[in-house]
Design a protein around this motif. Structure first.
Motif, PDB file in Angstrom:
ATOM      1  N   SER A   1       0.832  -1.204   0.000  1.00  0.00           N
ATOM      2  CA  SER A   1       0.000   0.000   0.000  1.00  0.00           C
ATOM      3  C   SER A   1       0.866   1.253   0.000  1.00  0.00           C
ATOM      4  CB  SER A   1      -0.901   0.014   1.244  1.00  0.00           C
ATOM      5  OG  SER A   1      -0.112   0.250   2.390  1.00  0.00           O
ATOM      6  N   PRO A   2       0.320   2.356  -0.533  1.00  0.00           N
ATOM      7  CA  PRO A   2       1.071   3.623  -0.475  1.00  0.00           C
ATOM      8  C   PRO A   2       1.386   4.019   0.965  1.00  0.00           C
ATOM      9  CG  PRO A   2      -1.053   3.893  -1.636  1.00  0.00           C
ATOM     10  CD  PRO A   2      -0.972   2.463  -1.213  1.00  0.00           C
ATOM     11  N   GLU A   3       0.484   3.685   1.899  1.00  0.00           N
ATOM     12  CA  GLU A   3       0.695   4.060   3.305  1.00  0.00           C
ATOM     13  C   GLU A   3       1.883   3.291   3.897  1.00  0.00           C
ATOM     14  OE1 GLU A   3      -2.271   3.049   2.034  1.00  0.00           O
ATOM     15  OE2 GLU A   3      -3.434   4.916   2.075  1.00  0.00           O
ATOM     16  N   LEU A   4       1.975   2.006   3.564  1.00  0.00           N
ATOM     17  CA  LEU A   4       3.098   1.196   4.061  1.00  0.00           C
ATOM     18  C   LEU A   4       4.404   1.734   3.490  1.00  0.00           C
ATOM     19  CD1 LEU A   4       3.978  -1.366   5.637  1.00  0.00           C
ATOM     20  CD2 LEU A   4       3.674  -2.660   3.527  1.00  0.00           C
ATOM     21  N   GLN A   5       4.372   2.081   2.199  1.00  0.00           N
ATOM     22  CA  GLN A   5       5.593   2.573   1.554  1.00  0.00           C
ATOM     23  C   GLN A   5       5.974   3.967   2.034  1.00  0.00           C
ATOM     24  OE1 GLN A   5       4.012   1.412  -2.401  1.00  0.00           O
ATOM     25  NE2 GLN A   5       6.082   0.669  -2.734  1.00  0.00           N
ATOM     26  N   GLU A   6       4.967   4.719   2.457  1.00  0.00           N
ATOM     27  CA  GLU A   6       5.261   6.072   2.963  1.00  0.00           C
ATOM     28  C   GLU A   6       5.986   6.009   4.312  1.00  0.00           C
ATOM     29  OE1 GLU A   6       1.810   8.680   3.185  1.00  0.00           O
ATOM     30  OE2 GLU A   6       2.730   9.731   4.874  1.00  0.00           O
TER      31      GLU A   6
ATOM     32  N   ALA B   1       8.965  -3.194   4.367  1.00  0.00           N
ATOM     33  CA  ALA B   1       7.614  -3.384   3.829  1.00  0.00           C
ATOM     34  C   ALA B   1       7.505  -4.744   3.141  1.00  0.00           C
ATOM     35  CB  ALA B   1       7.287  -2.258   2.844  1.00  0.00           C
ATOM     36  N   GLU B   2       8.535  -5.088   2.376  1.00  0.00           N
ATOM     37  CA  GLU B   2       8.532  -6.363   1.658  1.00  0.00           C
ATOM     38  C   GLU B   2       8.552  -7.535   2.634  1.00  0.00           C
ATOM     39  OE1 GLU B   2      12.133  -7.854  -0.626  1.00  0.00           O
ATOM     40  OE2 GLU B   2      11.035  -6.680  -2.130  1.00  0.00           O
ATOM     41  N   THR B   3       9.358  -7.418   3.678  1.00  0.00           N
ATOM     42  CA  THR B   3       9.428  -8.492   4.679  1.00  0.00           C
ATOM     43  C   THR B   3       8.075  -8.676   5.343  1.00  0.00           C
ATOM     44  OG1 THR B   3      11.753  -8.088   5.066  1.00  0.00           O
ATOM     45  CG2 THR B   3      10.583  -9.230   6.820  1.00  0.00           C
ATOM     46  N   TRP B   4       7.439  -7.574   5.708  1.00  0.00           N
ATOM     47  CA  TRP B   4       6.112  -7.683   6.325  1.00  0.00           C
ATOM     48  C   TRP B   4       5.103  -8.270   5.344  1.00  0.00           C
ATOM     49  CZ3 TRP B   4       6.479  -2.364   9.155  1.00  0.00           C
ATOM     50  CH2 TRP B   4       6.915  -2.576  10.477  1.00  0.00           C
ATOM     51  N   ALA B   5       5.208  -7.891   4.074  1.00  0.00           N
ATOM     52  CA  ALA B   5       4.269  -8.428   3.076  1.00  0.00           C
ATOM     53  C   ALA B   5       4.428  -9.943   2.925  1.00  0.00           C
ATOM     54  CB  ALA B   5       4.474  -7.739   1.732  1.00  0.00           C
ATOM     55  N   LEU B   6       5.663 -10.426   3.097  1.00  0.00           N
ATOM     56  CA  LEU B   6       5.899 -11.871   2.967  1.00  0.00           C
ATOM     57  C   LEU B   6       5.596 -12.633   4.245  1.00  0.00           C
ATOM     58  CD1 LEU B   6       9.280 -11.774   0.988  1.00  0.00           C
ATOM     59  CD2 LEU B   6       7.115 -12.725   0.150  1.00  0.00           C
ATOM     60  N   THR B   7       5.868 -12.015   5.391  1.00  0.00           N
ATOM     61  CA  THR B   7       5.844 -12.797   6.632  1.00  0.00           C
ATOM     62  C   THR B   7       4.905 -12.255   7.704  1.00  0.00           C
ATOM     63  OG1 THR B   7       7.637 -11.544   7.644  1.00  0.00           O
ATOM     64  CG2 THR B   7       8.274 -13.415   6.287  1.00  0.00           C
ATOM     65  N   GLY B   8       4.417 -11.022   7.543  1.00  0.00           N
ATOM     66  CA  GLY B   8       3.561 -10.442   8.584  1.00  0.00           C
ATOM     67  C   GLY B   8       2.188 -11.105   8.554  1.00  0.00           C
ATOM     68  N   GLY B   9       1.565 -11.248   9.679  1.00  0.00           N
ATOM     69  CA  GLY B   9       0.233 -11.865   9.714  1.00  0.00           C
ATOM     70  C   GLY B   9      -0.860 -10.811   9.731  1.00  0.00           C
TER      71      GLY B   9
END
Ligand code: ADP
Ligand code: MG
Length: 341
Positions: free
Chosen positions: A245-250, A257-265
């Motif tokens: 999301s733009p908010e995550l990238q901001e 962000a990529e790590t959370w996208a792969l492993t965050g619940g």
């Protein structure tokens, strides 16, 4: 419950009456809250799911009642969504440390607001005293010939996800570090953790289109690993295609962000598979229910979930997927592979 010490207080019935007994508007509910059991006219194949949330384990101690009420229903509806089910009824087992009326009113508000959005009725439950914990049991209708399971995927299928990934992990990070920034990105990310949106309409729209589906509750790599194991395939995920999301990238650097996208619940998006020939139909069906979708990879012969960056194999982040009783799923994988090994 009525044995000594197990009821909340003489107030128990008052609590049920005041916050949870609602008149049913569904003619299939023959007996609702108030008797020894609820009675419903089910008719047809029924999906049944249960999820528990324990304070201090699944949500931070002291979390506002409306977030707890929303979340317990959202996580259960997400399980039904991943089966392509239409939610109908639920029962609620509530364990409360004490009768805190403002917390209960907020809980009921969060719960019934989401229930109304999805036409789900609370038909019974149990109320006891103890450390705060909430269990919900949901029932939903499925079309028995078009049930979405984890096990239907085949080699060559595309892998898709709805919405964006990693936001809830970022939101939890903000909530638990007490970062209460007022900017829009802070608000969006916190609400992605506190009040997730179950992809119910998307699950129903994917009936007959997706070959397999799972909801992303423990992190993409872990959950896609479950789908691969159930389907007997391996997966390649193209990390540059992950929807962020733009908010995550901001608010966070790209690698985080990529790590959370792969492993965050806790994102409660749907991860699903389908033959490439259905790409257009999928985009069409999900656009009709205003659900963004992104193709993130492909299934192939083998085992486990592999990550690629611009076509090159890469090692995934080392932690992946929350497990209450064991090591993280990826910790047992080999370099370049995770989940489903
Ligand atoms: P019993 O002792 O027969 O289990 P309870 O006193 O636990 O009955 O519950 C009385 C009625 O209230 C039942 O119909 C039950 O389903 C309902 N109920 C109890 N707690 C809840 C709750 N948190 N939400 C909705 N219904 C509830
Ligand atoms: Mg009871």
């Amino acid at each position: 419950m009525n044995r000594n010490g197990e009821t909340v207080s003489p107030d128990e019935f008052g609590v049920i009456e005041r916050y949870f007994a609602r008149k049913s508007e569904d003619s299939r509910v023959i007996v609702g809250v108030g008797d020894d059991a609820a009675v419903v006219e089910i008719g047809g194949a029924t999906a049944v799911a249960t999820d528990t949330m324990v304070s201090g384990v699944h949500f931070p101690d002291g979390l506002a009642g409306d977030a707890v009420g929303h979340r317990i229903l959202a996580v259960n509806l997400s399980d039904l969504a991943a089966m392509g089910a239409q939610p109908r009824w639920c029962t609620l087992a509530l364990t409360l440390p004490d009768v805190d009326h403002s917390w209960l009113a907020a809980f009921a508000h969060g719960f019934f607001a989401l229930a109304a959005e999805h036409g789900v009725e609370l038909i019974g439950g149990d109320t006891t005293r103890g450390p705060l914990s909430v269990t919900l049991h949901v029932l939903g209708s499925v079309d028995r010939d078009r049930i979405l399971t984890r096990g239907g995927a085949a080699t060559g299928d595309d892998i898709h996800v709805t919405g964006t990934l990693g936001d809830a992990a970022a939101g939890l990070d903000l909530v638990s570090r007490g970062r209460s920034g007022a900017g829009n990105a802070h608000v969006v990310l916190r609400s992605r953790f506190l009040t997730p949106t179950p992809r119910v309409a998307a699950g129903i729209a994917l009936r007959g289109l997706a070959s397999a589906a799972i909801d992303v509750s423990d992190g993409l790599l872990a959950d896609l690993g479950h789908l691969c194991r159930a389907s007997g395939c391996a997966a390649s995920v193209d990390v540059e295609r992950l929807p962020l999301s733009p908010e995550l990238q901001e608010l966070f650097p790209n690698r985080k962000a990529e790590t959370w996208a792969l492993t965050g619940g806790d994102d409660y998006e749907l991860c699903f598979t389908a033959p490439p020939s259905r790409q257009r139909a999928i985009e069409h069906a999900l656009a009709a229910c205003e659900t963004p979708v992104r193709r993130i990879g492909r299934l192939h012969v083998g085992r486990g979930v592999h990550c690629r960056r611009n076509g090159q194999s890469m090692a995934p982040p080392v932690t992946s997927g929350y497990s209450h009783f064991g090591e993280s799923v990826a910790a047992s994988g080999t370099a370049g592979t995770c989940g489903g090994e």
